[in-house]
Design a protein around this motif. Sequence first.
Motif, PDB file in Angstrom:
ATOM      1  N   PRO A  71       0.810  -1.227   0.000  1.00 41.13           N
ATOM      2  CA  PRO A  71       0.000   0.000   0.000  1.00 41.13           C
ATOM      3  C   PRO A  71       0.841   1.273   0.000  1.00 41.13           C
ATOM      4  CG  PRO A  71      -0.886  -1.557   1.594  1.00 41.13           C
ATOM      5  CD  PRO A  71       0.390  -2.152   1.067  1.00 41.13           C
ATOM      6  N   ARG A  72       1.995   1.261   0.693  1.00 43.71           N
ATOM      7  CA  ARG A  72       2.763   2.507   0.749  1.00 43.71           C
ATOM      8  C   ARG A  72       3.370   2.884  -0.606  1.00 43.71           C
ATOM      9  NH1 ARG A  72       7.289  -0.246   3.413  1.00 43.71           N
ATOM     10  NH2 ARG A  72       9.032  -0.164   1.962  1.00 43.71           N
ATOM     11  N   ARG A  73       3.470   1.891  -1.518  1.00 44.48           N
ATOM     12  CA  ARG A  73       3.893   2.227  -2.866  1.00 44.48           C
ATOM     13  C   ARG A  73       2.691   2.611  -3.731  1.00 44.48           C
ATOM     14  NH1 ARG A  73       4.270   3.548  -7.331  1.00 44.48           N
ATOM     15  NH2 ARG A  73       5.267   2.623  -9.134  1.00 44.48           N
ATOM     16  N   VAL A  74       1.591   1.877  -3.542  1.00 37.93           N
ATOM     17  CA  VAL A  74       0.450   2.028  -4.448  1.00 37.93           C
ATOM     18  C   VAL A  74      -0.435   3.229  -4.094  1.00 37.93           C
ATOM     19  CG1 VAL A  74      -1.496   0.833  -5.502  1.00 37.93           C
ATOM     20  CG2 VAL A  74       0.466  -0.482  -4.709  1.00 37.93           C
ATOM     21  N   ALA A  75      -0.660   3.432  -2.791  1.00 38.28           N
ATOM     22  CA  ALA A  75      -1.622   4.461  -2.364  1.00 38.28           C
ATOM     23  C   ALA A  75      -1.298   5.869  -2.870  1.00 38.28           C
ATOM     24  CB  ALA A  75      -1.758   4.448  -0.838  1.00 38.28           C
ATOM     25  N   PRO A  76      -0.047   6.351  -2.710  1.00 39.60           N
ATOM     26  CA  PRO A  76       0.217   7.717  -3.181  1.00 39.60           C
ATOM     27  C   PRO A  76       0.025   7.857  -4.690  1.00 39.60           C
ATOM     28  CG  PRO A  76       2.081   6.868  -1.904  1.00 39.60           C
ATOM     29  CD  PRO A  76       1.138   5.731  -2.108  1.00 39.60           C
ATOM     30  N   PHE A  77       0.403   6.821  -5.428  1.00 38.12           N
ATOM     31  CA  PHE A  77       0.240   6.883  -6.884  1.00 38.12           C
ATOM     32  C   PHE A  77      -1.244   6.895  -7.247  1.00 38.12           C
ATOM     33  CE2 PHE A  77      -0.175   5.149 -11.139  1.00 38.12           C
ATOM     34  CZ  PHE A  77       0.708   5.965 -11.837  1.00 38.12           C
ATOM     35  N   ALA A  78      -2.006   6.014  -6.606  1.00 36.06           N
ATOM     36  CA  ALA A  78      -3.448   5.941  -6.896  1.00 36.06           C
ATOM     37  C   ALA A  78      -4.134   7.271  -6.580  1.00 36.06           C
ATOM     38  CB  ALA A  78      -4.080   4.807  -6.099  1.00 36.06           C
ATOM     39  N   LYS A  79      -3.724   7.875  -5.486  1.00 40.42           N
ATOM     40  CA  LYS A  79      -4.313   9.156  -5.091  1.00 40.42           C
ATOM     41  C   LYS A  79      -4.001  10.230  -6.133  1.00 40.42           C
ATOM     42  CE  LYS A  79      -4.735  12.273  -1.179  1.00 40.42           C
ATOM     43  NZ  LYS A  79      -4.036  12.876  -0.034  1.00 40.42           N
ATOM     44  N   ARG A  80      -2.779  10.231  -6.559  1.00 37.10           N
ATOM     45  CA  ARG A  80      -2.336  11.202  -7.551  1.00 37.10           C
ATOM     46  C   ARG A  80      -3.115  11.040  -8.868  1.00 37.10           C
ATOM     47  NH1 ARG A  80       3.664  12.682  -8.464  1.00 37.10           N
ATOM     48  NH2 ARG A  80       3.434  14.079 -10.221  1.00 37.10           N
ATOM     49  N   VAL A  81      -3.357   9.786  -9.213  1.00 38.55           N
ATOM     50  CA  VAL A  81      -4.053   9.481 -10.461  1.00 38.55           C
ATOM     51  C   VAL A  81      -5.571   9.625 -10.290  1.00 38.55           C
ATOM     52  CG1 VAL A  81      -4.356   7.627 -12.170  1.00 38.55           C
ATOM     53  CG2 VAL A  81      -2.191   7.890 -11.038  1.00 38.55           C
ATOM     54  N   GLY A  82      -6.010   9.631  -9.040  1.00 31.11           N
ATOM     55  CA  GLY A  82      -7.439   9.765  -8.774  1.00 31.11           C
ATOM     56  C   GLY A  82      -8.207   8.478  -8.989  1.00 31.11           C
ATOM     57  N   LEU A  83      -7.563   7.344  -8.668  1.00 32.76           N
ATOM     58  CA  LEU A  83      -8.233   6.051  -8.848  1.00 32.76           C
ATOM     59  C   LEU A  83      -8.277   5.273  -7.540  1.00 32.76           C
ATOM     60  CD1 LEU A  83      -6.649   4.729 -12.175  1.00 32.76           C
ATOM     61  CD2 LEU A  83      -8.950   5.613 -11.863  1.00 32.76           C
ATOM     62  N   ASP A  84      -9.272   4.422  -7.396  1.00 31.75           N
ATOM     63  CA  ASP A  84      -9.277   3.470  -6.292  1.00 31.75           C
ATOM     64  C   ASP A  84      -8.209   2.420  -6.556  1.00 31.75           C
ATOM     65  OD1 ASP A  84     -11.314   4.732  -4.976  1.00 31.75           O
ATOM     66  OD2 ASP A  84     -12.870   3.531  -5.943  1.00 31.75           O
ATOM     67  N   TYR A  85      -7.805   1.722  -5.506  1.00 29.65           N
ATOM     68  CA  TYR A  85      -6.763   0.725  -5.703  1.00 29.65           C
ATOM     69  C   TYR A  85      -6.952  -0.464  -4.783  1.00 29.65           C
ATOM     70  CZ  TYR A  85      -4.616   2.099  -1.290  1.00 29.65           C
ATOM     71  OH  TYR A  85      -4.393   2.329   0.040  1.00 29.65           O
ATOM     72  N   GLN A  86      -6.367  -1.570  -5.202  1.00 32.89           N
ATOM     73  CA  GLN A  86      -6.214  -2.749  -4.363  1.00 32.89           C
ATOM     74  C   GLN A  86      -4.716  -3.058  -4.347  1.00 32.89           C
ATOM     75  OE1 GLN A  86      -8.813  -4.338  -2.870  1.00 32.89           O
ATOM     76  NE2 GLN A  86     -10.394  -3.092  -3.837  1.00 32.89           N
ATOM     77  N   ALA A  87      -4.131  -3.129  -3.159  1.00 34.42           N
ATOM     78  CA  ALA A  87      -2.719  -3.505  -3.029  1.00 34.42           C
ATOM     79  C   ALA A  87      -2.641  -4.969  -2.596  1.00 34.42           C
ATOM     80  CB  ALA A  87      -2.016  -2.601  -2.028  1.00 34.42           C
ATOM     81  N   PHE A  88      -1.440  -5.513  -2.535  1.00 35.33           N
ATOM     82  CA  PHE A  88      -1.247  -6.909  -2.116  1.00 35.33           C
ATOM     83  C   PHE A  88      -2.169  -7.862  -2.883  1.00 35.33           C
ATOM     84  CE2 PHE A  88       0.234  -5.356   2.230  1.00 35.33           C
ATOM     85  CZ  PHE A  88       1.557  -5.663   1.971  1.00 35.33           C
ATOM     86  N   CYS A  89      -2.242  -7.700  -4.175  1.00 35.21           N
ATOM     87  CA  CYS A  89      -3.212  -8.501  -4.937  1.00 35.21           C
ATOM     88  C   CYS A  89      -2.771  -9.952  -5.139  1.00 35.21           C
ATOM     89  CB  CYS A  89      -3.481  -7.847  -6.283  1.00 35.21           C
ATOM     90  SG  CYS A  89      -4.700  -6.557  -6.111  1.00 35.21           S
ATOM     91  N   CYS A  90      -1.482 -10.215  -4.910  1.00 36.36           N
ATOM     92  CA  CYS A  90      -0.957 -11.584  -5.043  1.00 36.36           C
ATOM     93  C   CYS A  90      -1.251 -12.193  -6.405  1.00 36.36           C
ATOM     94  CB  CYS A  90      -1.486 -12.501  -3.944  1.00 36.36           C
ATOM     95  SG  CYS A  90      -1.190 -11.888  -2.294  1.00 36.36           S
ATOM     96  N   LYS A  91      -1.227 -11.370  -7.473  1.00 31.87           N
ATOM     97  CA  LYS A  91      -1.327 -11.945  -8.814  1.00 31.87           C
ATOM     98  C   LYS A  91      -0.167 -12.919  -8.985  1.00 31.87           C
ATOM     99  CE  LYS A  91      -1.249  -7.630 -10.319  1.00 31.87           C
ATOM    100  NZ  LYS A  91      -1.039  -6.456 -11.201  1.00 31.87           N
ATOM    101  N   PRO A  92      -0.293 -14.071  -9.561  1.00 36.78           N
ATOM    102  CA  PRO A  92      -1.413 -14.509 -10.413  1.00 36.78           C
ATOM    103  C   PRO A  92      -2.633 -15.095  -9.679  1.00 36.78           C
ATOM    104  CG  PRO A  92       0.282 -16.193 -10.362  1.00 36.78           C
ATOM    105  CD  PRO A  92       0.806 -15.050  -9.551  1.00 36.78           C
ATOM    106  N   SER A  93      -2.682 -15.015  -8.376  1.00 29.09           N
ATOM    107  CA  SER A  93      -3.909 -15.481  -7.716  1.00 29.09           C
ATOM    108  C   SER A  93      -5.099 -14.675  -8.228  1.00 29.09           C
ATOM    109  CB  SER A  93      -3.778 -15.296  -6.205  1.00 29.09           C
ATOM    110  OG  SER A  93      -5.058 -15.156  -5.635  1.00 29.09           O
ATOM    111  N   PRO A  94      -6.202 -15.343  -8.564  1.00 28.70           N
ATOM    112  CA  PRO A  94      -7.356 -14.597  -9.083  1.00 28.70           C
ATOM    113  C   PRO A  94      -8.123 -13.814  -8.012  1.00 28.70           C
ATOM    114  CG  PRO A  94      -7.813 -16.960  -9.073  1.00 28.70           C
ATOM    115  CD  PRO A  94      -6.393 -16.794  -8.613  1.00 28.70           C
ATOM    116  N   PHE A  95      -7.791 -14.026  -6.736  1.00 28.60           N
ATOM    117  CA  PHE A  95      -8.626 -13.429  -5.686  1.00 28.60           C
ATOM    118  C   PHE A  95      -8.504 -11.910  -5.610  1.00 28.60           C
ATOM    119  CE2 PHE A  95      -7.831 -17.853  -4.365  1.00 28.60           C
ATOM    120  CZ  PHE A  95      -9.133 -18.305  -4.487  1.00 28.60           C
ATOM    121  N   GLY A  96      -7.266 -11.400  -5.790  1.00 32.03           N
ATOM    122  CA  GLY A  96      -7.097  -9.955  -5.793  1.00 32.03           C
ATOM    123  C   GLY A  96      -7.805  -9.315  -6.979  1.00 32.03           C
ATOM    124  N   LEU A  97      -7.811 -10.033  -8.096  1.00 31.71           N
ATOM    125  CA  LEU A  97      -8.483  -9.513  -9.295  1.00 31.71           C
ATOM    126  C   LEU A  97      -9.989  -9.490  -9.084  1.00 31.71           C
ATOM    127  CD1 LEU A  97      -6.425 -11.269 -12.126  1.00 31.71           C
ATOM    128  CD2 LEU A  97      -6.184  -8.950 -11.210  1.00 31.71           C
TER     129      LEU A  97
END
Length: 183
Positions: A71-97
């Motif tokens: 989250p500490r990497r993703v959150a500031p970028f998402a905020k800047r871009v104005g988008l919601d985000y999910q961090a720790f998605c563990c791709k290729p696991s389908p659960f985060g997707l």
Amino acid sequence: MPLFAPTALFRRVTYITPEYLRAHGIRALILDVDNTLTAHGSQELPPEVEAWLGQMRAAGVRLVIASNNMPRRVAPFAKRVGLDYQAFCCKPSPFGLRRARRSMGVPRGAVALVGDQIFTDSLGANLYGIPMLMVEPMAEDIKPTIRLKRMLEKPILARYDKKGGPRYGWDAEQNENAERTGK
Ligand SMILES: [Mg+2]
């Protein structure tokens, strides 16, 4: 290797157009961050990517960020871009997707994943059963683990080209080559 293959290859996200999405029934995009929207670990939003996000929004395409990063990497970028985000998605696991898709309130059949890696993004999209729109990495990879993955991706992408998989954003000559080798 259908579990690993992308659905379509794009030189940059900016080559993914509202027309392409409409033609394929895609109304929402789950977006990877590192090397898809910006360079790995960067907080910068390239102007052409910002313009592309605006173009997508104007076309009514729902967008959410889904990253394996913290989250500490993703959150500031998402905020800047104005988008919601999910961090720790563990791709290729389908659960985060699935989490990301549900956050947009759209059915699975209307969603595609946009990312730059075969073994996380493409495999994840295929396991979840959604189209994978793969982009060329935005910057050269520095991390040895990712460089190794790039080497392992090569035969999968070569097979993709051999089968005539679509490429968008390369010059005409390369497109012709891709088509030729596919026949
Ligand atoms: Mg990435």
